[in-house]
Design a protein around this motif. Structure first.
Motif, PDB file in Angstrom:
ATOM      1  N   ARG A 458       0.823  -1.217   0.000  1.00 29.59           N
ATOM      2  CA  ARG A 458       0.000   0.000   0.000  1.00 29.59           C
ATOM      3  C   ARG A 458       0.851   1.259   0.000  1.00 29.59           C
ATOM      4  N   ASN A 459       1.929   1.190   0.745  1.00 25.08           N
ATOM      5  CA  ASN A 459       2.852   2.327   0.744  1.00 25.08           C
ATOM      6  C   ASN A 459       3.383   2.604  -0.643  1.00 25.08           C
ATOM      7  N   SER A 460       3.806   1.521  -1.292  1.00 26.06           N
ATOM      8  CA  SER A 460       4.346   1.687  -2.641  1.00 26.06           C
ATOM      9  C   SER A 460       3.327   2.333  -3.554  1.00 26.06           C
ATOM     10  N   ILE A 461       2.106   1.823  -3.486  1.00 18.88           N
ATOM     11  CA  ILE A 461       1.077   2.344  -4.389  1.00 18.88           C
ATOM     12  C   ILE A 461       0.723   3.772  -4.021  1.00 18.88           C
ATOM     13  N   ASP A 462       0.637   4.018  -2.745  1.00 22.53           N
ATOM     14  CA  ASP A 462       0.189   5.324  -2.313  1.00 22.53           C
ATOM     15  C   ASP A 462       1.262   6.396  -2.480  1.00 22.53           C
ATOM     16  N   HIS A 463       2.458   6.130  -1.954  1.00 19.67           N
ATOM     17  CA  HIS A 463       3.506   7.147  -1.936  1.00 19.67           C
ATOM     18  C   HIS A 463       4.534   6.951  -3.016  1.00 19.67           C
ATOM     19  N   GLY A 464       4.849   5.707  -3.326  1.00 18.34           N
ATOM     20  CA  GLY A 464       5.965   5.453  -4.235  1.00 18.34           C
ATOM     21  C   GLY A 464       5.604   5.700  -5.691  1.00 18.34           C
ATOM     22  N   ASP A 499       9.145  -1.171  -6.203  1.00 18.71           N
ATOM     23  CA  ASP A 499       8.372  -0.413  -7.178  1.00 18.71           C
ATOM     24  C   ASP A 499       9.313   0.453  -7.987  1.00 18.71           C
ATOM     25  N   ASP A 500       8.835   0.903  -9.142  1.00 16.80           N
ATOM     26  CA  ASP A 500       9.675   1.777  -9.955  1.00 16.80           C
ATOM     27  C   ASP A 500       9.136   3.200  -9.891  1.00 16.80           C
ATOM     28  N   GLY A 501       8.805   3.604  -8.674  1.00 15.04           N
ATOM     29  CA  GLY A 501       8.204   4.921  -8.472  1.00 15.04           C
ATOM     30  C   GLY A 501       9.238   6.004  -8.201  1.00 15.04           C
ATOM     31  N   ARG A 502       8.867   6.909  -7.350  1.00 17.04           N
ATOM     32  CA  ARG A 502       9.727   8.073  -7.166  1.00 17.04           C
ATOM     33  C   ARG A 502      10.758   7.900  -6.064  1.00 17.04           C
ATOM     34  N   GLY A 503      10.771   6.788  -5.384  1.00 13.55           N
ATOM     35  CA  GLY A 503      11.772   6.576  -4.344  1.00 13.55           C
ATOM     36  C   GLY A 503      11.466   7.387  -3.095  1.00 13.55           C
ATOM     37  N   LEU A 504      12.258   7.136  -2.066  1.00 13.74           N
ATOM     38  CA  LEU A 504      12.042   7.854  -0.806  1.00 13.74           C
ATOM     39  C   LEU A 504      12.470   9.310  -0.956  1.00 13.74           C
ATOM     40  N   ASP A 505      11.673  10.165  -0.402  1.00 18.41           N
ATOM     41  CA  ASP A 505      11.968  11.594  -0.474  1.00 18.41           C
ATOM     42  C   ASP A 505      12.878  11.959   0.690  1.00 18.41           C
ATOM     43  N   ARG A 506      14.188  11.902   0.446  1.00 19.96           N
ATOM     44  CA  ARG A 506      15.126  12.038   1.563  1.00 19.96           C
ATOM     45  C   ARG A 506      15.144  13.412   2.204  1.00 19.96           C
ATOM     46  N   PRO A 507      15.161  14.467   1.426  1.00 18.09           N
ATOM     47  CA  PRO A 507      15.123  15.787   2.076  1.00 18.09           C
ATOM     48  C   PRO A 507      13.918  15.926   3.002  1.00 18.09           C
ATOM     49  N   ARG A 508      12.800  15.402   2.538  1.00 19.24           N
ATOM     50  CA  ARG A 508      11.585  15.472   3.350  1.00 19.24           C
ATOM     51  C   ARG A 508      11.748  14.694   4.650  1.00 19.24           C
ATOM     52  N   SER A 573      16.686   2.618  -1.741  1.00 23.47           N
ATOM     53  CA  SER A 573      15.872   3.526  -2.544  1.00 23.47           C
ATOM     54  C   SER A 573      16.735   4.426  -3.407  1.00 23.47           C
ATOM     55  N   THR A 574      16.280   4.671  -4.626  1.00 23.70           N
ATOM     56  CA  THR A 574      16.976   5.595  -5.516  1.00 23.70           C
ATOM     57  C   THR A 574      15.977   6.653  -5.948  1.00 23.70           C
ATOM     58  N   PRO A 575      16.268   7.916  -5.708  1.00 28.36           N
ATOM     59  CA  PRO A 575      15.295   8.955  -6.049  1.00 28.36           C
ATOM     60  C   PRO A 575      14.955   8.910  -7.531  1.00 28.36           C
ATOM     61  N   GLY A 576      13.658   8.939  -7.806  1.00 28.81           N
ATOM     62  CA  GLY A 576      13.223   8.963  -9.193  1.00 28.81           C
ATOM     63  C   GLY A 576      13.168   7.585  -9.824  1.00 28.81           C
ATOM     64  N   THR A 581      12.005  -2.844  -0.705  1.00 29.48           N
ATOM     65  CA  THR A 581      12.035  -3.233   0.707  1.00 29.48           C
ATOM     66  C   THR A 581      12.297  -4.725   0.772  1.00 29.48           C
ATOM     67  N   GLN A 582      13.279  -5.102   1.567  1.00 26.55           N
ATOM     68  CA  GLN A 582      13.636  -6.510   1.630  1.00 26.55           C
ATOM     69  C   GLN A 582      13.399  -7.053   3.041  1.00 26.55           C
ATOM     70  N   ILE A 583      12.619  -8.107   3.101  1.00 23.52           N
ATOM     71  CA  ILE A 583      12.341  -8.752   4.382  1.00 23.52           C
ATOM     72  C   ILE A 583      13.086 -10.071   4.407  1.00 23.52           C
ATOM     73  N   ARG A 584      13.759 -10.320   5.498  1.00 21.85           N
ATOM     74  CA  ARG A 584      14.522 -11.568   5.621  1.00 21.85           C
ATOM     75  C   ARG A 584      13.997 -12.306   6.846  1.00 21.85           C
ATOM     76  N   LEU A 585      13.578 -13.570   6.650  1.00 23.61           N
ATOM     77  CA  LEU A 585      12.997 -14.341   7.757  1.00 23.61           C
ATOM     78  C   LEU A 585      13.702 -15.683   7.876  1.00 23.61           C
ATOM     79  N   PRO A 586      13.817 -16.214   9.092  1.00 24.51           N
ATOM     80  CA  PRO A 586      14.415 -17.537   9.231  1.00 24.51           C
ATOM     81  C   PRO A 586      13.478 -18.591   8.649  1.00 24.51           C
TER      82      PRO A 586
END
Lengths: 737, 116
Positions: A458-464, A499-508, A573-576, A581-586
């Motif tokens: 949902r994060n990816s779709i909403d923000h990314g 996702d191939d979205g806008r990436g994390l907005d680091r300055p923000r 994350s790469t801007p633009g 996100t990588q989850i690692r589980l035993p």
């Protein structure tokens, strides 16, 4: 609970499971139809799913579900006949209907004797769909789905009435097959509400072969049984008769078409008689028969060759008989594959499986004990036997643990609907790409990973991911890509949401962090450290809190959930360009292959999957400040190490002559653990530590050795994190001392 | 031919007592098993009766009834209708009634009415 009640309870559980499966299939079919509206196969699949739900719900008397699904089924049926367009709006309504049935199921599973009636607005929408017709209805078109002989009782209208058309071959009686017992048997699976025995083909006494068979039957069966059950009644005699089975709601034309295989008396008489039969048995109304007869006369008057009743009816309605036949064949094939599938799988209660795994765990410990005694007894034959037992127990252990593994693809598949709905709501175009769906993980984890995954998606779709306009402006293709991937890596399962979205907005993020006092103004942070800030509780850079995410309760909860599963979360994350996100589980929870080491007087287990190699610690180490950590030169590579004796052991522990370094890795990071003794491989049954020790970092559990001693199991990820902790803002995990 | 016992068995199926005794066109009583095992024999007998003008058959002594029996009744009706006439089957016993009920042929037989 009496035996009967228990049986009913089990049957109800089966019903719940089956219906949920059908709902899933229904949804999948609808989503596919959205992309391929002309695909009849998929439309039939949707119809069958709805039909099965209706049938089984009827069996348990869940009237509200039956009534509602009947309406849905009618819509699908009309779609099959081309009377309703397979439009996006229609599919959206049907998807809402699916959700409604799901919530009705939830009511029942919570203990209600029947679900409350479906939401009236939705029902109205569905009925409106049904009455909309691509071609105008003729005035006399009766509602042929609601066929119940002479009854307008709504309850009876809803239970499915099948039409069975039988024609027996001439050799049936001679070979010992009498139609009577088969027809009588139908009463066991339903109610025969209409039957016509056709004797048109019986010759007069002078000509009849008394041992031949000339009988046919048209039967109306009111039942909730499914097609295969009904056909199963005639299984033994199928070689001596032709059977046509038409489900409830079949069109008039289909009935008529099926009756066209008799010998050829003059058309008019034949058809009139056919018509009578169909009316008497309740398949048609007088109106319909008259309409079709009239049309036939009309054609004959016009000098055209009078088509047979069936041909006529079929052309009138423009239904291709081949389609019906093909559908029947397909259903046949699907059913035969389903039968093989059904015999391939067995449903097992989860707690029985857990008990089995516990038992095997005890077996592992007992086996180790036996091996120990065997080696102490000095009898090679005994030792050999004990080792053989150990091998077998290991195999049994692996097999038992495998039983609990399920493919993550099932969970991934649920996201198709989520992505579709959310993308639509936000006006974005998004493709969901799933890879590695056959990667397996423990069943308990599958359930717990679903929520965190949902939030990340949902994060990816909403923000990314951006809107098509924004993407176009950025030179990206209009359709955004959301990828779910899974694979195994050194004893862990890795799940990636990218996702191939806008990436994390680091300055923000930085601004927000300063605002909240997490970072001092002017402080510079590495990108990864910045990214990790979003895991702080209550953190959100969303300017607009949407209904979906952005309320700032998300990422830290996600992280905590993952850590509760002894997993870790990584962001890249790469801007633009996008975010991953990588989850690692035993992978395994209960029994692991371990490597036993000794430190001082104590024993520790290092999970074998994480062990890379064992080396001698070189004399010249770069010892860190606290003498617990430091760096080693490993063939040119800088390897951080942890001196377990000083880290874990008592303060005055003496060092032994030869120490060893066990190099372990977690993900890309490697660490050397300096220990006193290497004691070999060891099958380890994990016994959790009590809650008293739950805050202990670095220890993942305990186990009992064959000698009866206790060994602590090292938590490699925690140790690795401790050793590689950077000196900047990321917090260092609490150490054991 | 004399009856040879009550067991339902092709070899021992009971035989009709009126074979060959066609004298008038009143009610003819049929007895014995009306099944596939005697179908050939029954056909011949029924044909003869119809030809002789019998139009009413009393079924009270019928002991067994199957689809072959149903067919024979149908054939009998067909033969009569060829001559533009109808037949009546009277005093149908339980076994006949059950079959007719299952197959929706209740209209073919009368239950418990005496000879007209």
């Amino acid at each position: 609970m009496s035996g009967d009640e228990r049986l009913l309870e089990e049957a109800r559980d089966d019903y719940m499971q089956e219906t949920r499966q059908m709902l899933h299939q229904f949804e999948q079919a609808l989503l596919e139809l959205e992309k391929q509206p002309a695909d009849i196969e998929t439309l039939n699949a949707a119809f069958r799913a709805a039909h099965t739900i209706k049938g089984s719900s009827g069996l348990f008397g869940y009237r509200s579900i039956v009534e509602f699904t009947h309406a849905v089924e009618a819509v699908l049926d009309a779609m099959r006949d081309g009377k309703i367009e397979v439009s996006e709006a229609a599919i959206a309504t049907l998807l809402r209907a699916r959700d409604e049935v799901e919530s009705m199921l939830a009511e029942i599973s919570a203990g209600a004797p029947d679900a409350t009636a479906a939401e009236s607005g939705l029902v109205a929408d569905i009925l409106r769909l049904r009455s909309a017709s691509a071609k105008g209805d003729t005035a006399n078109e009766p509602d042929t789905e609601l066929i119940a002989v002479g009854s307008s009782d709504p309850a009876q209208r809803i239970r499915g009435i099948w039409h069975i058309s039988l024609r027996f071959g001439s050799e049936a009686l001679r070979n010992g097959f009498d139609p009577l017992p088969f027809i009588r048997y139908l009463e066991r699976i339903g109610e025969v509400c209409g039957i016509a025995t056709l004797v048109d083909r019986v010759p007069p006494l002078e000509k009849i072969d008394p041992e031949g068979c000339y009988l046919g039957f048209e039967i109306r069966l009111d039942t909730d049984a499914d097609r295969s059950t009904i056909e199963g009644v005639f299984e033994l005699v199928l070689g001596y008769c032709t059977l046509h089975l038409m489900p409830p709601g079949s069109k008039v034309e289909e009935y008529v078409r099926l009756l066209e295989d008799g010998p050829d008396p003059p058309a008019g008489e034949h058809n009139a008689r056919l018509g009578e039969v169909l009316v008497s048995v309740g398949a048609l109304t007088h109106n319909e028969v008259e309409r079709l007869l009239a049309r036939q006369d009309e054609l004959r008057r016009e000098g055209k060759a009078a088509p047979t009743f069936g041909e006529l009816a079929t052309t009138e309605a423009k239904t291709a008989p081949e389609i019906v036949q093909a559908a029947v064949e397909r259903q046949e094939r699907a059913r035969s594959t389903q039968r093989t599938d059904e015999t391939r799988f067995i449903r097992v209660p989860a707690d029985k499986l857990d008990r089995l795994i516990d038992l095997i765990g005890e077996l592992v410990i007992a086996g180790s004990g036996a091996r120990l005694i065997a080696s102490q007894a000095g009898s090679p034959r005994f030792l050999e036997a004990a080792q053989r037992i150990g091998t077998l127990v290991e195999a049994a252990r692996d097999g038992a643990l495998q039983l609990r593994m399920v493919q993550i693809g099932e969970t991934f598949g649920r996201f198709h609907r989520v992505v579709r709905d959310q993308a639509k709501a936000l006006g974005k175009e998004i493709d969901l790409v799933i890879t590695g769906g056959d990667t397996e993980l423990d069943k308990s984890m599958v359930e717990m990973i679903a929520d965190p995954l949902m939030h990340l998606v949902r994060n990816s779709i909403d923000h990314g991911l951006e809107t098509p306009l924004e993407r176009d402006a950025a030179g990206k293709p209009a359709r955004g890509k959301l990828a779910l991937n899974a694979f195994h890596d050194s004893g862990s399962i890795v799940i990636e949401v990218s996702d191939d979205g806008r990436g994390l907005d680091r300055p923000r993020i930085l601004a927000k962090a300063i605002e909240r006092g997490l970072v001092k103004p002017g402080e510079t942070l590495a990108d990864e450290a910045l990214d990790r800030l979003i895991f702080a509780p209550g953190f959100s850079t969303a300017s607009v809190v949407t209904d979906i995410s952005g309320r700032g309760v998300g990422m830290d909860v996600v992280k905590r959930n993952i850590e509760a599963l002894r997993g870790t979360l990584q962001l890249a994350s790469t801007p633009g360009k996008g975010t991953t996100t990588q989850i690692r589980l035993p992978l395994t929870l209960a029994i692991i292959d371990g490597f036993l080491v000794g430190v001082g007087d104590a024993n520790y287990i290092v999970p074998l999957e994480s062990v890379v190699e064992c080396i001698e610690p070189p004399a010249n180490r770069n010892v860190g400040r606290d003498s617990k950590t430091g760096y080693i030169d490993l063939r040119g590579e800088v390897l951080p190490y942890l001196d377990l004796r000083t880290l874990l052991g008592p303060a005055n522990a003496k060092s032994t002559a030869r120490q060893s370094t066990v190099v372990v890795r977690y993900g890309p990071a490697k660490v050397g653990l300096i220990v006193d003794r290497l004691l070999g491989e060891y099958q380890t049954v994990i016994k959790p530590l009590g809650s008293l020790f739950s805050s202990l970092r670095g220890i993942a559990g305990s186990t009992i050795l064959g000698s009866g001693d206790v060994a602590l199991i090292l938590d490699v990820p925690a140790l690795v994190a401790h050793a590689t902790a950077s000196s900047t803002t990321a917090r260092v995990a609490a150490t054991v001392d | 031919m004399a009856g040879t016992g009550a067991k339902r068995n092709p070899a021992q199926a009971r035989r009709s007592g009126v074979h060959g005794d066609v004298v008038n066109s009143g009610v003819v009583t049929l007895d014995g098993d009306f099944t596939i095992y005697r179908a050939a024999e029954l056909r011949g007998m029924l044909a003869a009766h119809i030809a002789a003008g019998t139009r009413q058959f009393d079924l009270s002594a019928v002991t067994d009834f199957d689809s072959a029996g149903v067919q024979l009744l149908a054939a009998t009706r067909a033969s009569a209708s060829q001559k533009g006439e109808q037949v009546e089957f009277l005093n149908a016993p339980g076994c006949v009634q059950q079959v007719c009920s299952t197959l929706g042929l209740q209209a073919w037989v009368h239950c418990g009415r005496g000879a007209v």
